[in-house]
Motif scaffolding. Sequence first.
Motif, PDB file in Angstrom:
ATOM      1  N   THR A  81       0.844  -1.195   0.000  1.00  0.00           N
ATOM      2  CA  THR A  81       0.000   0.000   0.000  1.00  0.00           C
ATOM      3  C   THR A  81       0.877   1.242   0.000  1.00  0.00           C
ATOM      4  OG1 THR A  81      -1.706  -1.155   1.255  1.00  0.00           O
ATOM      5  CG2 THR A  81      -1.792   1.256   1.265  1.00  0.00           C
ATOM      6  N   MET A  82       0.492   2.236  -0.799  1.00  0.00           N
ATOM      7  CA  MET A  82       1.217   3.498  -0.847  1.00  0.00           C
ATOM      8  C   MET A  82       0.257   4.643  -0.541  1.00  0.00           C
ATOM      9  SD  MET A  82       4.258   2.434  -1.577  1.00  0.00           S
ATOM     10  CE  MET A  82       5.228   3.819  -2.162  1.00  0.00           C
ATOM     11  N   GLY A  83       0.789   5.806  -0.276  1.00  0.00           N
ATOM     12  CA  GLY A  83      -0.035   6.964   0.052  1.00  0.00           C
ATOM     13  C   GLY A  83      -0.061   7.982  -1.071  1.00  0.00           C
ATOM     14  N   ILE A  84      -0.925   8.961  -0.908  1.00  0.00           N
ATOM     15  CA  ILE A  84      -0.993  10.076  -1.858  1.00  0.00           C
ATOM     16  C   ILE A  84      -1.294  11.343  -1.055  1.00  0.00           C
ATOM     17  CG2 ILE A  84      -3.442   9.675  -2.341  1.00  0.00           C
ATOM     18  CD1 ILE A  84      -2.928  10.696  -5.176  1.00  0.00           C
ATOM     19  N   ARG A  85      -0.624  12.424  -1.399  1.00  0.00           N
ATOM     20  CA  ARG A  85      -0.804  13.703  -0.702  1.00  0.00           C
ATOM     21  C   ARG A  85      -1.600  14.628  -1.609  1.00  0.00           C
ATOM     22  NH1 ARG A  85       4.560  16.823   0.709  1.00  0.00           N
ATOM     23  NH2 ARG A  85       4.360  17.355  -1.491  1.00  0.00           N
ATOM     24  N   THR A  86      -2.813  14.984  -1.169  1.00  0.00           N
ATOM     25  CA  THR A  86      -3.694  15.759  -2.035  1.00  0.00           C
ATOM     26  C   THR A  86      -4.688  16.566  -1.208  1.00  0.00           C
ATOM     27  OG1 THR A  86      -5.275  15.601  -3.868  1.00  0.00           O
ATOM     28  CG2 THR A  86      -5.339  13.839  -2.238  1.00  0.00           C
ATOM     29  N   ARG A  87      -5.339  17.541  -1.882  1.00  0.00           N
ATOM     30  CA  ARG A  87      -6.433  18.314  -1.284  1.00  0.00           C
ATOM     31  C   ARG A  87      -7.785  17.813  -1.785  1.00  0.00           C
ATOM     32  NH1 ARG A  87      -5.233  24.380  -2.767  1.00  0.00           N
ATOM     33  NH2 ARG A  87      -7.065  24.700  -1.453  1.00  0.00           N
ATOM     34  N   GLU A  88      -7.789  16.749  -2.575  1.00  0.00           N
ATOM     35  CA  GLU A  88      -8.990  16.334  -3.289  1.00  0.00           C
ATOM     36  C   GLU A  88      -9.712  15.143  -2.654  1.00  0.00           C
ATOM     37  OE1 GLU A  88      -8.163  15.747  -7.403  1.00  0.00           O
ATOM     38  OE2 GLU A  88      -7.380  17.776  -7.702  1.00  0.00           O
ATOM     39  N   VAL A 134      -5.672  22.294   3.324  1.00  0.00           N
ATOM     40  CA  VAL A 134      -4.343  21.718   3.516  1.00  0.00           C
ATOM     41  C   VAL A 134      -4.224  20.427   2.713  1.00  0.00           C
ATOM     42  CG1 VAL A 134      -4.069  22.713   5.814  1.00  0.00           C
ATOM     43  CG2 VAL A 134      -5.068  20.433   5.571  1.00  0.00           C
ATOM     44  N   LEU A 135      -2.999  20.105   2.349  1.00  0.00           N
ATOM     45  CA  LEU A 135      -2.723  18.806   1.746  1.00  0.00           C
ATOM     46  C   LEU A 135      -2.793  17.731   2.821  1.00  0.00           C
ATOM     47  CD1 LEU A 135       0.309  19.869  -0.445  1.00  0.00           C
ATOM     48  CD2 LEU A 135      -1.816  18.929  -1.351  1.00  0.00           C
ATOM     49  N   LEU A 136      -3.397  16.621   2.506  1.00  0.00           N
ATOM     50  CA  LEU A 136      -3.535  15.538   3.471  1.00  0.00           C
ATOM     51  C   LEU A 136      -2.909  14.279   2.872  1.00  0.00           C
ATOM     52  CD1 LEU A 136      -6.764  14.779   5.509  1.00  0.00           C
ATOM     53  CD2 LEU A 136      -5.109  13.034   4.928  1.00  0.00           C
ATOM     54  N   PHE A 137      -1.900  13.750   3.554  1.00  0.00           N
ATOM     55  CA  PHE A 137      -1.177  12.555   3.125  1.00  0.00           C
ATOM     56  C   PHE A 137      -1.854  11.338   3.743  1.00  0.00           C
ATOM     57  CE2 PHE A 137       3.455  10.767   2.882  1.00  0.00           C
ATOM     58  CZ  PHE A 137       3.118  10.055   1.744  1.00  0.00           C
ATOM     59  N   ALA A 138      -2.462  10.510   2.920  1.00  0.00           N
ATOM     60  CA  ALA A 138      -3.210   9.351   3.399  1.00  0.00           C
ATOM     61  C   ALA A 138      -3.073   8.221   2.389  1.00  0.00           C
ATOM     62  CB  ALA A 138      -4.684   9.702   3.611  1.00  0.00           C
ATOM     63  N   PRO A 139      -3.409   6.987   2.787  1.00  0.00           N
ATOM     64  CA  PRO A 139      -3.352   5.872   1.829  1.00  0.00           C
ATOM     65  C   PRO A 139      -4.198   6.159   0.595  1.00  0.00           C
ATOM     66  CG  PRO A 139      -3.609   5.030   4.047  1.00  0.00           C
ATOM     67  CD  PRO A 139      -3.765   6.515   4.141  1.00  0.00           C
ATOM     68  N   GLU A 140      -3.744   5.683  -0.550  1.00  0.00           N
ATOM     69  CA  GLU A 140      -4.433   5.970  -1.811  1.00  0.00           C
ATOM     70  C   GLU A 140      -5.877   5.485  -1.819  1.00  0.00           C
ATOM     71  OE1 GLU A 140      -1.812   6.381  -5.633  1.00  0.00           O
ATOM     72  OE2 GLU A 140      -1.388   4.445  -4.710  1.00  0.00           O
ATOM     73  N   ASP A 141      -6.172   4.455  -1.054  1.00  0.00           N
ATOM     74  CA  ASP A 141      -7.536   3.923  -1.053  1.00  0.00           C
ATOM     75  C   ASP A 141      -8.410   4.545   0.029  1.00  0.00           C
ATOM     76  OD1 ASP A 141      -6.419   2.832   1.209  1.00  0.00           O
ATOM     77  OD2 ASP A 141      -6.993   0.758   0.782  1.00  0.00           O
ATOM     78  N   ALA A 142      -7.963   5.658   0.647  1.00  0.00           N
ATOM     79  CA  ALA A 142      -8.732   6.261   1.740  1.00  0.00           C
ATOM     80  C   ALA A 142     -10.118   6.707   1.271  1.00  0.00           C
ATOM     81  CB  ALA A 142      -7.968   7.438   2.338  1.00  0.00           C
ATOM     82  N   GLY A 143     -10.206   7.307   0.080  1.00  0.00           N
ATOM     83  CA  GLY A 143     -11.499   7.738  -0.435  1.00  0.00           C
ATOM     84  C   GLY A 143     -12.446   6.575  -0.641  1.00  0.00           C
ATOM     85  N   ALA A 144     -11.925   5.468  -1.176  1.00  0.00           N
ATOM     86  CA  ALA A 144     -12.760   4.280  -1.391  1.00  0.00           C
ATOM     87  C   ALA A 144     -13.199   3.667  -0.069  1.00  0.00           C
ATOM     88  CB  ALA A 144     -11.993   3.256  -2.225  1.00  0.00           C
TER      89      ALA A 144
END
Length: 454
Positions: A81-88, A134-144
């Motif tokens: 699992t990897m993360g992504i830093r985004t405002r989206e 703010v940018l939030l760094f979380a696992p890529e599947d956090a939205g799902a």
Amino acid sequence: MTIVRTSAVAERLDGHQFLSLHALESLVAVLPVRDENGMAKIIPFGGETRNLITSQARRRAERTLSREKANAGEGALAGYTMGIRTREWALLTAEALRGLGWEEQDALPVAKAVLEGVGLKFGDKERTRNLTKVLLFAPEDAGAKLAEYLAANRDGVVSWAGEFEEARKAAETAKARSKGKRRAAAADEDTLPVEVEEAADTAIPTLPKAVRAAVLAALAPRDAIDIALYGRFLAEIADSPNVDGAVMTGPAFTVHAAAQIDDFYSAADDSKIRRKANALDYLDAADDAGAGMTGYQSLISGTFYRYAALDRVQLRVNLMAGGLSAEKADEAAVAAERQFVEAFVDAMPAAKKNTTASTGSLPKLVLAFDGKRPFNYSAVFEDPIDEQADGGASLAAATRLLKHHRLVTRKRSDIAGGRVLTYDLGIQDLLDELAAQGALAAAEADTAEELTAP
């Protein structure tokens, strides 16, 4: 519990807690990072101005390279699992909700409401109103993950989101009315100062505990490898777990005085050139003379020293805090270290990559060694190197760095000799010469993978 766990991990690593990485790289006519005026960044050091490549730029290049390889099923972190830093995150959650059958008019407002309910704020302008501030760094599947919970509890969540939106609009209306009264009172010179502030009649409903827990669980670092490596700090959500990163990165700087130019450029207008080429009259051709656009860009050249260190204990603690067992954390940490070292060697900030080809560069020298503490050798280059030195700046810098490392290893017991890798013929000759003299403290590596601990 964390202290006990940290001590146990440190004991297991037995003096190899920190991996220190040092690199020398020569770059020609590049601009990997720039300041607010579009100019090359600089820093004074040792009585001279040096060119600078910030640690933030290096870390992002390394992090994104590692994520892209892992997501493509390549490299040591393939399958992790990897993360992504985004405002989206609201948009990503809404997209996942639409995939679960929600309509747009419900998906995005609910996603925004629950994120606001845990403390995140959204932009005020039209183009940022669906983006967190703010940018939030979380696992890529956090939205799902969040969307799955919201869909499973749709009725209650939609009902709360409706109440939340109505209460917020009422509060904003009351605030605007109060602000208007204050302005009116201030403009009336015959009226004594009076208190006109009004409290909102409707209190904004608190996010239900179960929903809040689900949002925090989705956004939690969990087993995302790059969050365990580079850390995360999120002040907007008080009870969201922050992560102390396992990677420490220093800015890269030239080992000699800064060298840079303001490069003048001109861009051709294809339509003008076509008309000029087909003109039947020299006066018509003259009207289309001149460049379509001109300007200046700052370009830098030089030999840079850069440094990073990996705390192997912190990495394992972060992974165990994300839910991995000690055994699985060890496996993931070994894979993460291999990818981190590869990214340290290969990654390059992508700014101006198409006009400078900077991302094709390889370091001249990489030195890696273990220790009970990190060792930063930046001060070795306090005395600027003479670029006219025999063999050039990179060879002089490599000689100085390797001799300094041998000196330190002779005088300290908390450091290992390590491994050294070069992609440069001149420095390869230097390594052979030092090895023949018994003056090379590090063993030679043939690949980046060999730079990690055996």
